[in-house]
Design a protein around this motif. Sequence first.
Motif, PDB file in Angstrom:
ATOM      1  N   VAL A 847       0.842  -1.209   0.000  1.00  0.00           N
ATOM      2  CA  VAL A 847       0.000   0.000   0.000  1.00  0.00           C
ATOM      3  C   VAL A 847       0.870   1.249   0.000  1.00  0.00           C
ATOM      4  CG1 VAL A 847      -1.718   1.325   1.297  1.00  0.00           C
ATOM      5  CG2 VAL A 847      -1.924  -1.171   1.123  1.00  0.00           C
ATOM      6  N   GLN A 848       1.913   1.249   0.839  1.00  0.00           N
ATOM      7  CA  GLN A 848       2.804   2.411   0.904  1.00  0.00           C
ATOM      8  C   GLN A 848       3.515   2.634  -0.425  1.00  0.00           C
ATOM      9  OE1 GLN A 848       3.000   4.631   3.492  1.00  0.00           O
ATOM     10  NE2 GLN A 848       4.126   5.797   1.949  1.00  0.00           N
ATOM     11  N   THR A 849       3.915   1.540  -1.079  1.00  0.00           N
ATOM     12  CA  THR A 849       4.550   1.662  -2.392  1.00  0.00           C
ATOM     13  C   THR A 849       3.616   2.342  -3.388  1.00  0.00           C
ATOM     14  OG1 THR A 849       5.910  -0.300  -2.019  1.00  0.00           O
ATOM     15  CG2 THR A 849       5.560   0.348  -4.306  1.00  0.00           C
ATOM     16  N   GLU A 850       2.336   1.975  -3.347  1.00  0.00           N
ATOM     17  CA  GLU A 850       1.366   2.587  -4.254  1.00  0.00           C
ATOM     18  C   GLU A 850       1.171   4.064  -3.934  1.00  0.00           C
ATOM     19  OE1 GLU A 850       0.304   1.126  -6.894  1.00  0.00           O
ATOM     20  OE2 GLU A 850       1.235  -0.790  -6.355  1.00  0.00           O
ATOM     21  N   LYS A 851       1.194   4.423  -2.647  1.00  0.00           N
ATOM     22  CA  LYS A 851       1.073   5.840  -2.264  1.00  0.00           C
ATOM     23  C   LYS A 851       2.290   6.625  -2.750  1.00  0.00           C
ATOM     24  CE  LYS A 851      -1.833   5.205   1.843  1.00  0.00           C
ATOM     25  NZ  LYS A 851      -1.893   5.300   3.332  1.00  0.00           N
ATOM     26  N   ASP A 852       3.472   6.049  -2.587  1.00  0.00           N
ATOM     27  CA  ASP A 852       4.699   6.705  -3.053  1.00  0.00           C
ATOM     28  C   ASP A 852       4.663   6.899  -4.567  1.00  0.00           C
ATOM     29  OD1 ASP A 852       5.559   6.668  -0.450  1.00  0.00           O
ATOM     30  OD2 ASP A 852       6.908   4.946  -0.705  1.00  0.00           O
ATOM     31  N   ARG A 853       4.122   5.901  -5.266  1.00  0.00           N
ATOM     32  CA  ARG A 853       4.038   5.996  -6.717  1.00  0.00           C
ATOM     33  C   ARG A 853       3.111   7.139  -7.140  1.00  0.00           C
ATOM     34  NH1 ARG A 853       3.153   0.294  -8.850  1.00  0.00           N
ATOM     35  NH2 ARG A 853       5.307   0.118  -8.142  1.00  0.00           N
ATOM     36  N   ALA A 854       2.022   7.306  -6.404  1.00  0.00           N
ATOM     37  CA  ALA A 854       1.096   8.404  -6.693  1.00  0.00           C
ATOM     38  C   ALA A 854       1.772   9.758  -6.489  1.00  0.00           C
ATOM     39  CB  ALA A 854      -0.152   8.284  -5.822  1.00  0.00           C
ATOM     40  N   GLN A 855       2.530   9.878  -5.392  1.00  0.00           N
ATOM     41  CA  GLN A 855       3.227  11.136  -5.129  1.00  0.00           C
ATOM     42  C   GLN A 855       4.258  11.438  -6.209  1.00  0.00           C
ATOM     43  OE1 GLN A 855       4.806  10.782  -1.170  1.00  0.00           O
ATOM     44  NE2 GLN A 855       2.807  11.053  -0.169  1.00  0.00           N
ATOM     45  N   ALA A 856       4.973  10.419  -6.646  1.00  0.00           N
ATOM     46  CA  ALA A 856       5.974  10.611  -7.702  1.00  0.00           C
ATOM     47  C   ALA A 856       5.307  11.055  -9.005  1.00  0.00           C
ATOM     48  CB  ALA A 856       6.760   9.326  -7.914  1.00  0.00           C
ATOM     49  N   LEU A 857       4.141  10.468  -9.310  1.00  0.00           N
ATOM     50  CA  LEU A 857       3.419  10.868 -10.517  1.00  0.00           C
ATOM     51  C   LEU A 857       2.934  12.309 -10.425  1.00  0.00           C
ATOM     52  CD1 LEU A 857       1.386   7.608 -11.192  1.00  0.00           C
ATOM     53  CD2 LEU A 857       3.002   8.655 -12.784  1.00  0.00           C
ATOM     54  N   GLU A 858       2.492  12.719  -9.244  1.00  0.00           N
ATOM     55  CA  GLU A 858       2.057  14.107  -9.060  1.00  0.00           C
ATOM     56  C   GLU A 858       3.200  15.079  -9.345  1.00  0.00           C
ATOM     57  OE1 GLU A 858       0.719  13.889  -5.078  1.00  0.00           O
ATOM     58  OE2 GLU A 858      -1.289  13.157  -5.576  1.00  0.00           O
ATOM     59  N   ALA A 859       4.393  14.746  -8.832  1.00  0.00           N
ATOM     60  CA  ALA A 859       5.553  15.610  -9.059  1.00  0.00           C
ATOM     61  C   ALA A 859       5.941  15.638 -10.538  1.00  0.00           C
ATOM     62  CB  ALA A 859       6.729  15.142  -8.205  1.00  0.00           C
TER      63      ALA A 859
END
Length: 872
Positions: A847-859
Amino acid sequence: MKELPKIYDPKQVESRIYRYWMDGHWFHAERDPDKKPFTIVIPPPNVTGQLHLGHAFDETIQDVLTRWKRMSGYATLWLPGVDHAGIATQIKVEEVLRKEGLTRFDLGREKFLERVWDWKNQYGNRIVEQLKTLGSSCDWDRQRFTMDAQCAKAVREAFCSLYEKGYIYKGKRIINWCPHCTTALSDAEVEYVEKKGFFWHIRYPLTDGSGSLEVATTRPETMLGDSAVAVNPEDPRYKDLIGKTVTLPLVGREIPIVGDEHADMEFGTGCVKITPCHDPNDFEVGLRHDLPQYLMLDGEGRITGGYKWDGMDRYEARKAIVAELEEQGYLVSIEPCTHNVGTCYRCHNDVEPLASDQWFVKMEPLAKEAIRVVEDGEVRFVPDRFAKTYLNWMHNVRDWCISRQLWWGHQIPVWYCEDCGKMTVAREDPCECAHCHSKRIHQDSDVLDTWFSSALWPFSTLGWPEKTEDLDYFYPTDVLVTGYDIIFFWVARMIFSGCEHTKKPPFHTVLIHGLIRDPQGKKMSKSAGNGVDPIQVINDYGADALRFNIITGNSPGNDMRFYPERCEAMRNFANKLWNASRFVMMNLSIEKNQLPETLALEDKWILSKFNDLTREVGENMDKYELGIAAQKIYDFIWDSLCDWYIELCKARLSGEDKAANIQAQKVLLYVLTETLKLLHPFMPFITEEIYQALPHEGEALMIQDYPVWREELSFPAESERLEKVLDAIGAIRSRRSEMNVPPSRRPHLFLTTEDPAAFESGRDYLCRMAMLENMTILPAAPEDAGGMVTIATRFAVCYLPMNELVDMEKERARLTKELEKNRGFLENQYRKLANEKFISRAPAAVVQTEKDRAQALEALIANLEESLRQLG
């Protein structure tokens, strides 16, 4: 230091490496009071078996856990063995006899069993050798067989102990009977299949001629065994008929009408034919009303009992009986239906419920403790949803039929006296009746269900019922690895057997895996033509490639689809590791593996990346997330080690600075060696082969210490700094490739960032690896950015003055397309993170990996939008 061949050939390596391990006796487990034990008992494959992908799946998981724990300092025992497989083995040998024109009855029991033992000795070790081909690091010195002397002693003890406590009894009950295998089956051995059939509505005339009752059945031939018709005593339509009789059509037998709640007033006509010998519910009705029992089928599914249809197969008789019912006016109607039909798990023929004298284990008293240890968490299932499956079955479990009408197996230790008629139950073969001392005794001809001996496997293999040192040290075992399809067959029975006989659960964790299916999701089988021979896969790609394919595709409890082409990808991964190792060795002049006193920035980065990897892998392994752990190691080797660090080191390795050269060698050797250790449980052969070629201390890689996180190798600030630079290098190189910019073109880079210090420290890496003339860090976008190619990363925006090399409209279109694509990715991430089922079931790390991926995509999206704005 030996030289590695140019090409890695598994065929030249794997058998030689396995012999090296065997010669070193490193699979053998020693009791060590200074070490914590870790024990796995192999789910014993059938002695008739050949390695299939299911075995490869199961044994690879066990071997990964075993090798990991062995390298982590445990006294590790993986205990192997094979199962005698009663029905399967007897069928195999009877097939051989049939080709000789013989049956087992022609030989007699003793001679037949000699033939079975001969067959076992000739073919029974085949699957063991195949397991070795896979790389299984079992303690072969302790290999067991479910019918060896020690297991036979344990079976006798378990049977007699349960009998003496009143938990084993002989009685007439409805059992599941397979007419093809000609033996009883337990409930767990019956597979229910949805089949199309019919309800035949039949008229049973009242004996006094005042009317008739209509019953419906899906098995009209069983009417020959009817001894009553039941109606509900509260049913106003029929309650006045209770006590009267009907005449059984075609047979002429007068049978009573009984009042029983088994008859459902709301279903059909409310009248139910009662066949006590051929239906479990009818059997109970028969006991309540003291009805006679008429057995109308023999052991081979043929009609018996003195009827005109005697000797006919059950289905041929069905046709004949229905035809005669219709001819004589008793058939009212035929109604199509779909219903669940019990089939034999082995031969898949329809099972018949039959009343028979059999031996049973009384399950209610044994189930209580087996339920408690799971409910209290002493035994946990991974994933835990399978605990519900287990508990639901245990709460509703019926008595276990343990007798089988076979010759191959553990013969039931009961002797019947031909004089007094009493039974003698004994741990040792008696010479006389225990009651009247008559010598005229004979042993029960049946054998025990194969699962009876398998249920004792975790402790019988360690010496029980004797109090051996192995039993004291290695029991209870730790993890049972098995498929969800045998939770009832085996897992449940091991748990209640362990709790009863040793007063301890046999293991603390049950790791459940799914089935391996073909690429379309279909179950693999020979008959379906979609089976894959793992030995052929090993011959084509190597055992390591097969193992890594299986592990990286595995998620606990879930089925996996096997794609053969992924084995080729995993072989390519092995080749990548091999070639990287050859490069390192060609640049080595040192003979000792130790880190230098000072480290370059890229050294700190790779050491920190590896250090974080060891922590994450350890956490994943502790949670049995083997596939996630393996994928992380794969990514580190392919990306961090091979694609980045080795490239970063090349300048020092080829430069004139000897100190820098030695510094790079030491870090390369250290990281490669430790990475081999980390990968070893998953890909044991290639890692051992490379390790033996590198400078090292000690003997086999498989007994080295498994890497763990070390504080002195943590350089988070330096690692983050270089990570930003590498991100920019990767983005620039990717863009150059897309635009087909030749390496000879070395543009000047203009860069904006919130961390100029990081990029200043990485100036040399950027210029060298991104093929730049120079770099200028700016506080804001250059004024002429509209004439530049813009590359956005998470940490910087890069501007390359190459407008003469690129069509600006195409560049704008490319950025727009890239922006739309990543917005789509981000929407998918948002949907996934909004899915409550995913959030609740997935491991926290996932789950945390997916959250990190979302943040990276936002940036990334923010930078792409800025790049488009700059283009105008």
